[in-house]
Motif scaffolding. Sequence first.
Motif, PDB file in Angstrom:
ATOM      1  N   ARG A  67       0.853  -1.187   0.000  1.00 39.34           N
ATOM      2  CA  ARG A  67       0.000   0.000   0.000  1.00 39.34           C
ATOM      3  C   ARG A  67       0.888   1.237   0.000  1.00 39.34           C
ATOM      4  O   ARG A  67       1.918   1.279   0.652  1.00 39.34           O
ATOM      5  CB  ARG A  67      -0.884   0.050   1.252  1.00 39.34           C
ATOM      6  CG  ARG A  67      -1.780  -1.147   1.444  1.00 39.34           C
ATOM      7  CD  ARG A  67      -2.942  -1.104   0.472  1.00 39.34           C
ATOM      8  NE  ARG A  67      -3.862  -2.183   0.733  1.00 39.34           N
ATOM      9  CZ  ARG A  67      -3.957  -3.288   0.017  1.00 39.34           C
ATOM     10  NH1 ARG A  67      -3.157  -3.467  -1.012  1.00 39.34           N
ATOM     11  NH2 ARG A  67      -4.825  -4.220   0.313  1.00 39.34           N
ATOM     12  N   SER A  68       0.454   2.253  -0.684  1.00 41.98           N
ATOM     13  CA  SER A  68       1.178   3.522  -0.625  1.00 41.98           C
ATOM     14  C   SER A  68       0.830   4.216   0.693  1.00 41.98           C
ATOM     15  O   SER A  68      -0.158   3.873   1.357  1.00 41.98           O
ATOM     16  CB  SER A  68       0.786   4.426  -1.795  1.00 41.98           C
ATOM     17  OG  SER A  68      -0.540   4.890  -1.622  1.00 41.98           O
ATOM     18  N   ARG A  69       1.627   5.183   1.058  1.00 41.30           N
ATOM     19  CA  ARG A  69       1.357   5.936   2.294  1.00 41.30           C
ATOM     20  C   ARG A  69      -0.035   6.560   2.243  1.00 41.30           C
ATOM     21  O   ARG A  69      -0.785   6.525   3.213  1.00 41.30           O
ATOM     22  CB  ARG A  69       2.427   7.015   2.471  1.00 41.30           C
ATOM     23  CG  ARG A  69       2.248   7.834   3.729  1.00 41.30           C
ATOM     24  CD  ARG A  69       3.401   8.834   3.882  1.00 41.30           C
ATOM     25  NE  ARG A  69       3.366   9.491   5.163  1.00 41.30           N
ATOM     26  CZ  ARG A  69       2.721  10.624   5.406  1.00 41.30           C
ATOM     27  NH1 ARG A  69       2.059  11.217   4.428  1.00 41.30           N
ATOM     28  NH2 ARG A  69       2.733  11.163   6.609  1.00 41.30           N
ATOM     29  N   ASN A  70      -0.380   7.126   1.099  1.00 44.65           N
ATOM     30  CA  ASN A  70      -1.695   7.758   0.969  1.00 44.65           C
ATOM     31  C   ASN A  70      -2.834   6.754   1.119  1.00 44.65           C
ATOM     32  O   ASN A  70      -3.871   7.070   1.691  1.00 44.65           O
ATOM     33  CB  ASN A  70      -1.806   8.503  -0.353  1.00 44.65           C
ATOM     34  CG  ASN A  70      -0.998   9.779  -0.348  1.00 44.65           C
ATOM     35  OD1 ASN A  70      -0.752  10.368   0.699  1.00 44.65           O
ATOM     36  ND2 ASN A  70      -0.566  10.210  -1.516  1.00 44.65           N
ATOM     37  N   GLU A  71      -2.656   5.528   0.592  1.00 43.47           N
ATOM     38  CA  GLU A  71      -3.693   4.511   0.751  1.00 43.47           C
ATOM     39  C   GLU A  71      -3.886   4.142   2.215  1.00 43.47           C
ATOM     40  O   GLU A  71      -5.017   3.973   2.676  1.00 43.47           O
ATOM     41  CB  GLU A  71      -3.333   3.254  -0.046  1.00 43.47           C
ATOM     42  CG  GLU A  71      -3.472   3.414  -1.537  1.00 43.47           C
ATOM     43  CD  GLU A  71      -2.984   2.198  -2.284  1.00 43.47           C
ATOM     44  OE1 GLU A  71      -3.749   1.704  -3.134  1.00 43.47           O
ATOM     45  OE2 GLU A  71      -1.841   1.744  -2.025  1.00 43.47           O
ATOM     46  N   LEU A 115      -3.188   6.062   4.849  1.00 42.59           N
ATOM     47  CA  LEU A 115      -3.798   7.210   5.529  1.00 42.59           C
ATOM     48  C   LEU A 115      -5.291   7.314   5.224  1.00 42.59           C
ATOM     49  O   LEU A 115      -6.094   7.618   6.109  1.00 42.59           O
ATOM     50  CB  LEU A 115      -3.082   8.506   5.147  1.00 42.59           C
ATOM     51  CG  LEU A 115      -1.656   8.653   5.646  1.00 42.59           C
ATOM     52  CD1 LEU A 115      -1.025   9.925   5.077  1.00 42.59           C
ATOM     53  CD2 LEU A 115      -1.601   8.658   7.161  1.00 42.59           C
ATOM     54  N   ARG A 116      -5.687   7.046   3.977  1.00 42.46           N
ATOM     55  CA  ARG A 116      -7.103   7.116   3.606  1.00 42.46           C
ATOM     56  C   ARG A 116      -7.935   6.024   4.265  1.00 42.46           C
ATOM     57  O   ARG A 116      -9.116   6.201   4.508  1.00 42.46           O
ATOM     58  CB  ARG A 116      -7.264   6.999   2.086  1.00 42.46           C
ATOM     59  CG  ARG A 116      -7.056   8.286   1.339  1.00 42.46           C
ATOM     60  CD  ARG A 116      -7.597   8.206  -0.086  1.00 42.46           C
ATOM     61  NE  ARG A 116      -7.174   6.999  -0.790  1.00 42.46           N
ATOM     62  CZ  ARG A 116      -6.116   6.903  -1.592  1.00 42.46           C
ATOM     63  NH1 ARG A 116      -5.348   7.949  -1.795  1.00 42.46           N
ATOM     64  NH2 ARG A 116      -5.821   5.776  -2.198  1.00 42.46           N
ATOM     65  N   SER A 117      -7.314   4.862   4.544  1.00 44.59           N
ATOM     66  CA  SER A 117      -8.062   3.736   5.085  1.00 44.59           C
ATOM     67  C   SER A 117      -8.277   3.836   6.587  1.00 44.59           C
ATOM     68  O   SER A 117      -8.983   3.026   7.173  1.00 44.59           O
ATOM     69  CB  SER A 117      -7.362   2.415   4.764  1.00 44.59           C
ATOM     70  OG  SER A 117      -6.161   2.306   5.496  1.00 44.59           O
ATOM     71  N   SER A 118      -7.690   4.809   7.208  1.00 42.96           N
ATOM     72  CA  SER A 118      -7.787   4.943   8.659  1.00 42.96           C
ATOM     73  C   SER A 118      -8.734   6.066   9.044  1.00 42.96           C
ATOM     74  O   SER A 118      -8.852   7.067   8.356  1.00 42.96           O
ATOM     75  CB  SER A 118      -6.408   5.232   9.249  1.00 42.96           C
ATOM     76  OG  SER A 118      -6.530   5.531  10.608  1.00 42.96           O
ATOM     77  N   THR A 119      -9.365   5.871  10.181  1.00 45.12           N
ATOM     78  CA  THR A 119     -10.214   6.930  10.729  1.00 45.12           C
ATOM     79  C   THR A 119      -9.507   7.663  11.862  1.00 45.12           C
ATOM     80  O   THR A 119     -10.119   8.440  12.572  1.00 45.12           O
ATOM     81  CB  THR A 119     -11.535   6.348  11.255  1.00 45.12           C
ATOM     82  OG1 THR A 119     -11.246   5.365  12.249  1.00 45.12           O
ATOM     83  CG2 THR A 119     -12.336   5.724  10.123  1.00 45.12           C
ATOM     84  N   SER A 152      -7.711  10.268  13.969  1.00 46.48           N
ATOM     85  CA  SER A 152      -7.767  11.712  13.836  1.00 46.48           C
ATOM     86  C   SER A 152      -6.371  12.340  13.909  1.00 46.48           C
ATOM     87  O   SER A 152      -6.171  13.439  13.420  1.00 46.48           O
ATOM     88  CB  SER A 152      -8.656  12.304  14.939  1.00 46.48           C
ATOM     89  OG  SER A 152      -8.147  11.959  16.208  1.00 46.48           O
ATOM     90  N   TRP A 202      -2.067  11.388  13.537  1.00 46.97           N
ATOM     91  CA  TRP A 202      -0.988  10.447  13.231  1.00 46.97           C
ATOM     92  C   TRP A 202       0.284  10.952  13.859  1.00 46.97           C
ATOM     93  O   TRP A 202       0.611  12.134  13.763  1.00 46.97           O
ATOM     94  CB  TRP A 202      -0.789  10.328  11.714  1.00 46.97           C
ATOM     95  CG  TRP A 202      -1.832   9.526  11.042  1.00 46.97           C
ATOM     96  CD1 TRP A 202      -3.009   9.987  10.534  1.00 46.97           C
ATOM     97  CD2 TRP A 202      -1.836   8.112  10.823  1.00 46.97           C
ATOM     98  NE1 TRP A 202      -3.721   8.950   9.998  1.00 46.97           N
ATOM     99  CE2 TRP A 202      -3.027   7.796  10.150  1.00 46.97           C
ATOM    100  CE3 TRP A 202      -0.929   7.088  11.112  1.00 46.97           C
ATOM    101  CZ2 TRP A 202      -3.338   6.496   9.787  1.00 46.97           C
ATOM    102  CZ3 TRP A 202      -1.244   5.801  10.745  1.00 46.97           C
ATOM    103  CH2 TRP A 202      -2.446   5.508  10.083  1.00 46.97           C
TER     104      TRP A 202
END
Length: 60
Positions: A42-46, A48-52, A54, A56
């Motif tokens: 997974r890319s870093r952006n993927e 980050l998008r998959s997490s809720t 609030s 990091w």
Amino acid sequence: MTDALAPGSHLALTYVSDDFEPDALQEVSDSFKAKGSHVDARSRNEVLRSSTASTWSIPG
């Protein structure tokens, strides 16, 4: 994802990324496939998008 954690707790997440060395990751992926397993990078952006989450905390 963090609702079940005690207040003040942190969740550590480790993932395989294809952001930096895609050729090396392909070699690893091919090796895993040859043995009947797989690697889902997974890319870093993927991630980050998959997490809720609030907030990091980036190590380092």
